[in-house]
Motif scaffolding. Structure first.
Motif, mmCIF file in Angstrom:
data_model
loop_
_atom_site.group_PDB
_atom_site.id
_atom_site.type_symbol
_atom_site.label_atom_id
_atom_site.label_comp_id
_atom_site.label_asym_id
_atom_site.label_seq_id
_atom_site.Cartn_x
_atom_site.Cartn_y
_atom_site.Cartn_z
ATOM 1 N N PRO A 1 -8.557 57.521 -34.489
ATOM 2 C CA PRO A 1 -9.837 59.558 -33.996
ATOM 3 C C PRO A 1 -10.695 59.399 -35.513
ATOM 4 O O PRO A 1 -9.805 59.775 -36.690
ATOM 5 C CB PRO A 1 -8.898 60.479 -33.651
ATOM 6 N N GLN B 1 -6.958 54.884 -28.289
ATOM 7 C CA GLN B 1 -7.000 56.667 -29.100
ATOM 8 C C GLN B 1 -5.529 57.435 -27.787
ATOM 9 O O GLN B 1 -4.842 57.884 -28.222
ATOM 10 C CB GLN B 1 -7.852 57.188 -29.250
ATOM 11 N N SER B 2 -6.584 58.210 -26.295
ATOM 12 C CA SER B 2 -5.371 57.860 -25.334
ATOM 13 C C SER B 2 -4.150 57.644 -25.912
ATOM 14 O O SER B 2 -3.162 58.643 -25.605
ATOM 15 C CB SER B 2 -5.815 58.036 -23.727
ATOM 16 N N SER C 1 -2.546 59.330 -29.119
ATOM 17 C CA SER C 1 -2.557 60.792 -29.395
ATOM 18 C C SER C 1 -1.672 61.341 -29.222
ATOM 19 O O SER C 1 -0.827 62.259 -28.920
ATOM 20 C CB SER C 1 -4.271 61.019 -28.740
ATOM 21 N N SER D 1 1.207 63.326 -31.099
ATOM 22 C CA SER D 1 1.645 64.366 -31.022
ATOM 23 C C SER D 1 3.628 64.596 -30.312
ATOM 24 O O SER D 1 3.728 65.578 -30.352
ATOM 25 C CB SER D 1 1.099 65.150 -29.597
#
Length: 486
Positions: free
Chosen positions: A404, A420-421, A424, A428
């Motif tokens: 990102p 990226q999804s 991410s 997290s």
């Protein structure tokens, strides 16, 4: 006294050696190392330099592959694939540690690519039908996809060209197109193919997806409207043969089959196809992903209906060769790899720490490739756990959209953003430590990065944190080729 005990009923003990009892369709077995060392004033009471052998790889039906693990003062050495080499950890284990592998192709399951290709082509009704309408002056484009290694490529090419010549096809009418999905320097595959076939076929073309002069427009896909910009050599051929390797891929399901057409497409086509995965979960061994459906429609539009694909295990050992339509090759690849990639994991088990390697070269050549191994690790860890990813990343990050950046909004799609999804969500909920030669600043603070020489110190620190309570640790080998089953 250290004890090594298998947790599966499919193991039997014979003189401290464990042999898996399984058939060709059984998911890969798991070995649990229950090593408990009694301590006295902080010192382990055990014999030093005790060598113990145990089953470490599920190589196949009724066979075992033994490795020596040295246990000294409660330490066990574990090797991880790292580029073309290995890195090791000495693990001082006093809690359960489970170790997982994808299955290997044993000697009676593995095939020789050249002879298997000849046999597959000889029995292929699709191949015979296409050649029955072939006329003098027609041309052939042989596409080498971006997932096949040079050794397999040469053997499959030899068999394919031999068969074409035997069926009356003139070799000067054959073009070999070495595919690529990224604008990389001249590949090792192109160099070897050029050296081996320069005087045997009409031409050898190295595809560059960023070169507008080498592609032509051929419409759009009906479902997603992906623009089809394809190599002009491929579009102009009367017979197109996609030659590639079928392997597990978390984004597109599996490689090979119809997905190989992307290796001779323009960056605009590749980007539009990859963008379909922006908000999709990882779906390895799923033949219905948006990217896969889109690639199938590209093949249909271009009337490409022949694949010669090798299906390999995680070590690259060929399991079989298929010569059939793109859709059928894809289906067979999924069916075959399901028996080798699926790893059965207890439904109640989630791990506090996972050490996973990406499978070594070429699966860890870039960070973009290596993060595929995180899917397996994520699937078996609890929230707020730690994942140690071992990947050399000798060629850096790969597509720059992987990590990102506030400078690049999602509306301006760049290759790499399709992962990226998943990243991410993973970052997290998990802590990821990357053991790699990659420069730390290249990761932009996304991962904790350590050099291989510091891996032992990092692991020792994590182990101390886990000692506060009961914990579970998993070791995943070749995580990029593994699909956990629950």
């Amino acid at each position: 006294m250290a004890k090594i005990g298998p947790t599966m009923s499919g193991f039997r003990s014979v003189a401290n050696q464990y042999t898996p009892i399984m058939n060709a369709t059984t998911a890969a077995p798991t070995l649990t190392l229950s090593i408990r060392c009694r301590s006295n004033a902080g010192r382990h009471e055990r014999d030093k330099n005790l060598l113990m052998a145990h089953e470490v790889a599920p190589p196949g039906e009724g066979l075992s592959a033994l490795t020596q693990r040295e246990l000294c003062d409660g330490c066990m050495r574990v090797d991880f694939l790292y580029g073309a080499n290995r890195v090791s950890l000495n693990m001082d284990i006093h809690y359960n540690t489970d170790e997982f592998w994808p299955r290997e192709a044993t000697s009676h399951l593995a095939v020789e690519p050249d002879s298997a290709t000849l046999e597959a082509l000889d029995s292929s009704s699709v191949f015979s039908t296409k050649l029955s309408s072939f006329r003098d002056g027609d041309t052939v484009a042989v596409v080498l996809g971006s997932d096949i290694n040079s050794s397999d490529a040469v053997q499959l090419l030899d068999a394919l060209l031999t068969t074409l010549r035997a069926r009356g096809v003139r070799m000067n009418s054959v073009s070999i197109v070495v595919g690529s999905r990224w604008p990389l320097p001249e590949s090792d595959l192109f160099s070897k193919v050029a050296a081996a076939y320069a005087h045997r076929v009409g031409e050898i073309v190295g595809h560059n997806p960023t070169s507008q002069d080498l592609v032509v427009e051929a419409g759009v896909t009906p479902t997603h409207g992906t623009p089809i910009l394809i190599s002009q050599t491929v579009l102009g051929a009367d017979l197109v043969v996609l030659v590639d390797r079928i392997r597990v891929d978390p984004l597109i399901g599996v490689t090979g089959g119809h997905t190989s057409v992307l290796s001779v497409s323009a960056s605009r086509t590749i980007g539009a196809n990859r963008r379909l995965a922006l908000d999709e979960p990882f779906r390895p061994l799923d033949g219905t992903t948006p990217m896969s459906v889109d690639a199938m429609e590209i093949c249909g539009t271009l009337d490409i209906d022949l694949c010669v694909n090798v299906i390999s295990d995680y070590r690259g050992s060929p399991i079989s060769v298929v010569a059939t339509s793109p859709s059928e090759a894809h289906r067979r690849g999924i069916d075959t790899l399901s028996h080798f990639a699926h790893v059965r994991i207890d439904t109640d088990v989630l791990y506090d720490l996972v050490i996973v390697d990406a499978g070594g070269s070429p699966r860890d050549s870039t960070l973009y490739q290596a993060v595929d191994a995180l899917y397996a690790a994520y699937s078996v860890t609890r929230r707020n756990s730690t994942i140690l990813l071992v990947a050399e990343c000798s060629q850096g990050i790969g597509p720059t959209g992987l990590l990102p950046s506030p400078q690049w909004p999602r509306s301006e799609f760049r290759l790499g953003m399709e992962k990226q999804s998943f990243l991410s969500r993973l970052l997290s909920e998990r802590r990821v430590i990357l053991v790699s030669s990659i420069f730390e600043q290249m990761c932009h603070g996304v991962f904790d990065c350590v050099q291989p020489g510091s891996m032992q110190d990092v692991f020792d620190g994590l182990q101390c944190q886990l000692e506060a309570g009961p914990s579970r640790v998993a070791i995943l080998h070749a995580g990029g080729d593994m699909v956990p089953l629950r």
